[in-house]
Design a protein around this motif. Structure first.
Motif, mmCIF file in Angstrom:
data_model
loop_
_atom_site.group_PDB
_atom_site.id
_atom_site.type_symbol
_atom_site.label_atom_id
_atom_site.label_comp_id
_atom_site.label_asym_id
_atom_site.label_seq_id
_atom_site.Cartn_x
_atom_site.Cartn_y
_atom_site.Cartn_z
ATOM 1 N N LYS A 193 0.922 -1.201 0.043
ATOM 2 C CA LYS A 193 0.133 0.188 -0.146
ATOM 3 C C LYS A 193 0.967 1.262 0.081
ATOM 4 O O LYS A 193 0.510 2.387 -0.837
ATOM 5 C CB LYS A 193 -1.013 0.009 1.242
ATOM 6 C CG LYS A 193 -1.882 -1.099 1.084
ATOM 7 C CD LYS A 193 -2.966 -1.325 2.148
ATOM 8 C CE LYS A 193 -2.370 -1.280 3.741
ATOM 9 N NZ LYS A 193 -1.865 -2.834 3.843
ATOM 10 N N GLU A 194 1.793 1.192 0.849
ATOM 11 C CA GLU A 194 2.700 2.224 0.820
ATOM 12 C C GLU A 194 3.509 2.525 -0.445
ATOM 13 O O GLU A 194 3.554 3.679 -0.978
ATOM 14 C CB GLU A 194 3.730 2.421 1.989
ATOM 15 C CG GLU A 194 4.765 3.591 2.112
ATOM 16 C CD GLU A 194 5.847 3.482 3.397
ATOM 17 O OE1 GLU A 194 6.729 4.156 3.051
ATOM 18 O OE2 GLU A 194 5.331 2.739 4.176
ATOM 19 N N LEU A 214 4.088 7.714 8.244
ATOM 20 C CA LEU A 214 4.128 7.471 9.569
ATOM 21 C C LEU A 214 3.203 6.393 9.702
ATOM 22 O O LEU A 214 2.124 6.118 9.393
ATOM 23 C CB LEU A 214 3.480 8.855 10.150
ATOM 24 C CG LEU A 214 4.182 10.046 10.165
ATOM 25 C CD1 LEU A 214 3.268 11.284 10.752
ATOM 26 C CD2 LEU A 214 5.498 9.921 10.669
ATOM 27 N N ASN A 215 3.510 5.534 10.552
ATOM 28 C CA ASN A 215 2.758 4.212 11.027
ATOM 29 C C ASN A 215 2.117 4.426 12.332
ATOM 30 O O ASN A 215 2.937 4.613 13.532
ATOM 31 C CB ASN A 215 3.839 2.959 11.200
ATOM 32 C CG ASN A 215 2.937 1.700 11.424
ATOM 33 O OD1 ASN A 215 2.158 1.720 12.112
ATOM 34 N ND2 ASN A 215 3.058 0.820 10.443
ATOM 35 N N CYS A 216 0.882 4.513 12.268
ATOM 36 C CA CYS A 216 -0.157 4.958 13.587
ATOM 37 C C CYS A 216 -0.073 3.918 14.608
ATOM 38 O O CYS A 216 -0.294 4.245 15.758
ATOM 39 C CB CYS A 216 -1.532 5.129 13.156
ATOM 40 S SG CYS A 216 -1.449 6.581 11.887
ATOM 41 N N GLU A 217 0.256 2.662 14.142
ATOM 42 C CA GLU A 217 0.426 1.603 15.096
ATOM 43 C C GLU A 217 1.724 1.519 15.887
ATOM 44 O O GLU A 217 1.596 1.019 17.071
ATOM 45 C CB GLU A 217 0.022 0.201 14.279
ATOM 46 C CG GLU A 217 -0.364 -1.002 15.170
ATOM 47 C CD GLU A 217 -0.719 -2.234 14.412
ATOM 48 O OE1 GLU A 217 -1.689 -2.707 14.473
ATOM 49 O OE2 GLU A 217 0.097 -2.677 13.339
ATOM 50 N N LEU A 249 -0.692 8.333 6.159
ATOM 51 C CA LEU A 249 -0.512 7.586 7.672
ATOM 52 C C LEU A 249 -1.071 6.147 7.403
ATOM 53 O O LEU A 249 -2.215 5.831 6.905
ATOM 54 C CB LEU A 249 -1.845 8.320 8.302
ATOM 55 C CG LEU A 249 -1.457 9.830 8.550
ATOM 56 C CD1 LEU A 249 -2.759 10.536 9.381
ATOM 57 C CD2 LEU A 249 -0.367 9.832 9.521
ATOM 58 N N ALA A 250 -0.162 5.120 7.618
ATOM 59 C CA ALA A 250 -0.535 3.711 7.882
ATOM 60 C C ALA A 250 -1.117 3.288 8.871
ATOM 61 O O ALA A 250 -0.928 3.860 10.107
ATOM 62 C CB ALA A 250 0.808 2.760 7.587
ATOM 63 N N GLU A 251 -2.164 2.242 9.151
ATOM 64 C CA GLU A 251 -2.689 1.542 9.987
ATOM 65 C C GLU A 251 -3.670 2.685 10.770
ATOM 66 O O GLU A 251 -3.383 2.969 12.146
ATOM 67 C CB GLU A 251 -1.573 1.038 11.174
ATOM 68 C CG GLU A 251 -0.667 -0.007 10.392
ATOM 69 C CD GLU A 251 -1.350 -1.264 9.850
ATOM 70 O OE1 GLU A 251 -2.361 -1.441 10.249
ATOM 71 O OE2 GLU A 251 -0.557 -1.676 8.951
ATOM 72 N N LEU A 278 -2.830 14.414 1.940
ATOM 73 C CA LEU A 278 -3.192 13.015 2.770
ATOM 74 C C LEU A 278 -3.524 11.751 2.158
ATOM 75 O O LEU A 278 -4.497 11.556 1.502
ATOM 76 C CB LEU A 278 -4.410 13.284 3.944
ATOM 77 C CG LEU A 278 -4.835 12.175 4.893
ATOM 78 C CD1 LEU A 278 -3.690 12.294 6.058
ATOM 79 C CD2 LEU A 278 -5.908 12.615 5.674
ATOM 80 N N MET A 279 -2.759 10.844 2.569
ATOM 81 C CA MET A 279 -2.963 9.479 2.129
ATOM 82 C C MET A 279 -3.185 8.536 3.144
ATOM 83 O O MET A 279 -2.226 8.660 4.207
ATOM 84 C CB MET A 279 -1.813 9.011 1.161
ATOM 85 C CG MET A 279 -1.897 9.895 -0.192
ATOM 86 S SD MET A 279 -1.007 9.053 -1.655
ATOM 87 C CE MET A 279 -0.867 10.450 -2.751
ATOM 88 N N THR A 280 -3.855 7.459 3.257
ATOM 89 C CA THR A 280 -3.984 6.838 4.524
ATOM 90 C C THR A 280 -4.169 5.302 4.003
ATOM 91 O O THR A 280 -4.512 4.948 2.880
ATOM 92 C CB THR A 280 -5.259 7.092 5.367
ATOM 93 O OG1 THR A 280 -6.371 7.119 4.414
ATOM 94 C CG2 THR A 280 -5.273 8.532 5.863
ATOM 95 N N SER A 281 -4.012 4.387 5.120
ATOM 96 C CA SER A 281 -4.109 2.792 4.664
ATOM 97 C C SER A 281 -4.429 2.198 5.928
ATOM 98 O O SER A 281 -4.181 2.710 7.070
ATOM 99 C CB SER A 281 -2.887 2.240 3.984
ATOM 100 O OG SER A 281 -1.966 2.179 5.041
#
Length: 458
Positions: A193-194, A214-217, A249-251, A278-281
């Motif tokens: 995804k990234e 940035l990995n939110c987890e 922003l992952a997770e 902004l991109m997220t996953s």
């Protein structure tokens, strides 16, 4: 000496004047000769190419001489003394795709060690249809064709997409390039995804700005909040000359609600001079996160402008062999050892495997096999033990179910087992055994007779 030197000079002059493209490289894969025919075909001068070292890896950047050099590199078998005819798709400096056949001839010394390799290029119609090429050589040509096609059609030369699911993703990526709206990627861990988010960024008008993942987890909530705040307030190291272009922003299932509010406040503020995309996953569908109240409803609607479903590796089997070849050739880059493909049977093992960790797992398997092999191709013996164990586990099949019995038969077996155990513990004292089972002595005798239990069994 002078006479011999003059003959060599005349031979080199004649070879250089040929319209047939001819090149030569040494055992360290350094290009030593690049004649006029090569210059005309590939539109690069000999001065730019000579002295360059090539790797068995595909590049499609027509502005880099590394691309043309790598596309000329022989398979590892050639350096072991094997003559080969290899199908290729070459790339000219002006961006033309050139289907061709390269004939490699190794020149050996008295110990039969390859010192030089001559390459002769012949233009043909379709390299992928050559019956003389091995499976790994055909796969290398197919990978080149795929990447060149994607570069021409979608501008994504680093992606592999032959399967219907990934073709759909490519069309969505093409749309995402033309906007600055938020993009959300949903898919299992390890599906890339990234990488897809980076592909959008580096093909968009914001390519000169910074991509910030940035990995939110993994980040502690407080550190995550402070980092996001600095990005929007532009309170970062001034030694970095570029401004942020994409915040990925992952997770996001682990993204704190107060940080969601901060992002919304900054990106929706009309007066704010904020140009961060902004991109997220997440591995979990956004609707599920909304139902679980893991994300704010305002944040949900903001990031669902464009959603891209990324398929798991097991859902894109058409891409698997090309992906394996792609990751293998990435390992070849800047390495003395070069591996050209896979031995028979290896790719069929890949096709039969479930790949629970998706592309991340495939990459680790290829890396481990590359490090372990001493052959010009990846063999079964070089595959990591963990992967082979996983393949064996799936080949065992489901557990065999116990045969179905009637309820009366099952109760009889349990009763017989308990009576025999009581007799054993009581040392065949039937009075004591009856007491342990909660029966009278007479009833125990009747049950033993009905179940055909004799003292000889105990």
């Amino acid at each position: 000496m002078q006479r011999g030197s003059g003959r060599r000079t005349r031979l080199e002059t004649r070879l250089n004047a040929l319209s047939t493209p001819v090149f030569a490289l040494d055992a360290s894969r350094t290009i030593l000769f690049f004649n006029q025919g090569c210059e005309q075909l590939l539109e690069w001068s000999a001065e730019e190419i000579l002295g360059q070292t090539c790797d068995f890896a595909i590049d499609t950047d027509m502005e880099e001489c590394e691309s043309v050099c790598n596309l000329l590199c022989p398979p590892a078998e050639v350096f072991q003394g094997t003559r080969l005819e290899v199908p290729r798709f070459l790339l000219s400096r002006s961006g033309k795709t050139i289907p061709c056949l390269i004939r490699y001839t190794p020149l050996t010394d008295e110990q039969r060690k390859t010192k030089l390799v001559l390459g002769f290029i012949e233009r043909i119609q379709n390299p992928q249809a050559l019956p003389s090429a091995s499976a790994s050589q055909q796969l290398h040509a197919e990978l080149a064709a795929m990447r060149l096609s994607l570069r021409n059609r979608f501008r994504f030369s680093t992606l592999i997409a032959r399967s219907p699911g990934m073709q759909r993703v490519l069309r969505q990526l093409e749309l995402a390039i033309r906007t600055t709206q938020p993009v959300h990627f949903q898919g299992e861990a390890g599906t890339g995804k990234e990488h897809l988010a980076r592909a959008i960024h580096f093909e968009s008008e914001q390519r000169r700005k910074i991509f910030i993942p940035l990995n939110c987890e993994k980040l502690p909530p407080r550190e995550l909040k402070q980092t996001v705040k600095k990005i929007f307030e532009r309170d970062y190291d001034e030694s970095i000359p570029l401004e942020p272009g994409v915040l990925f922003l992952a997770e996001i299932q682990s993204l704190p609600r107060d940080v969601q509010e901060m992002i919304l406040e900054n990106l929706q503020a009309k007066a704010a001079n904020v140009h961060v995309r902004l991109m997220t996953s997440s591995p979990i569908p956004l609707q599920n996160l909304l139902d679980q109240e893991a994300i704010l409803s305002e944040f949900f609607y903001f990031i669902t402008t464009m959603e891209i479903q990324v398929p798991a590796l097991r859902e894109r089997r058409e891409d698997l062999e090309l992906l394996a070849q792609h990751f293998l050739e990435n390992e070849n880059r800047y390495q003395q050892k070069q591996v050209s493909g896979f031995a028979p049977g290896v790719l069929s093992l890949f096709q039969d495997y479930y790949w629970p960790a998706n592309l991340d797992e495939l990459t680790r398997v290829i890396q481990g096999a590359f490090e372990a092999t001493a052959e010009p191709v990846i063999t079964r013996d070089a595959l990591p033990l963990r992967f082979k164990t996983g393949v064996d586990a799936r080949s065992l099949g489901p557990a065999v179910l116990a045969p179905l019995r009637t309820l009366e038969e099952s109760l009889g077996l349990v009763e017989k087992e308990q009576i025999l155990l009581a007799l054993e513990l009581s040392r065949n004292n039937r009075t004591e055994a009856a007491r342990m089972l909660g029966l009278t002595r007479a009833k125990l005798y009747r049950r033993m007779e009905a179940l055909h239990i004799s003292l000889d069994e105990t």
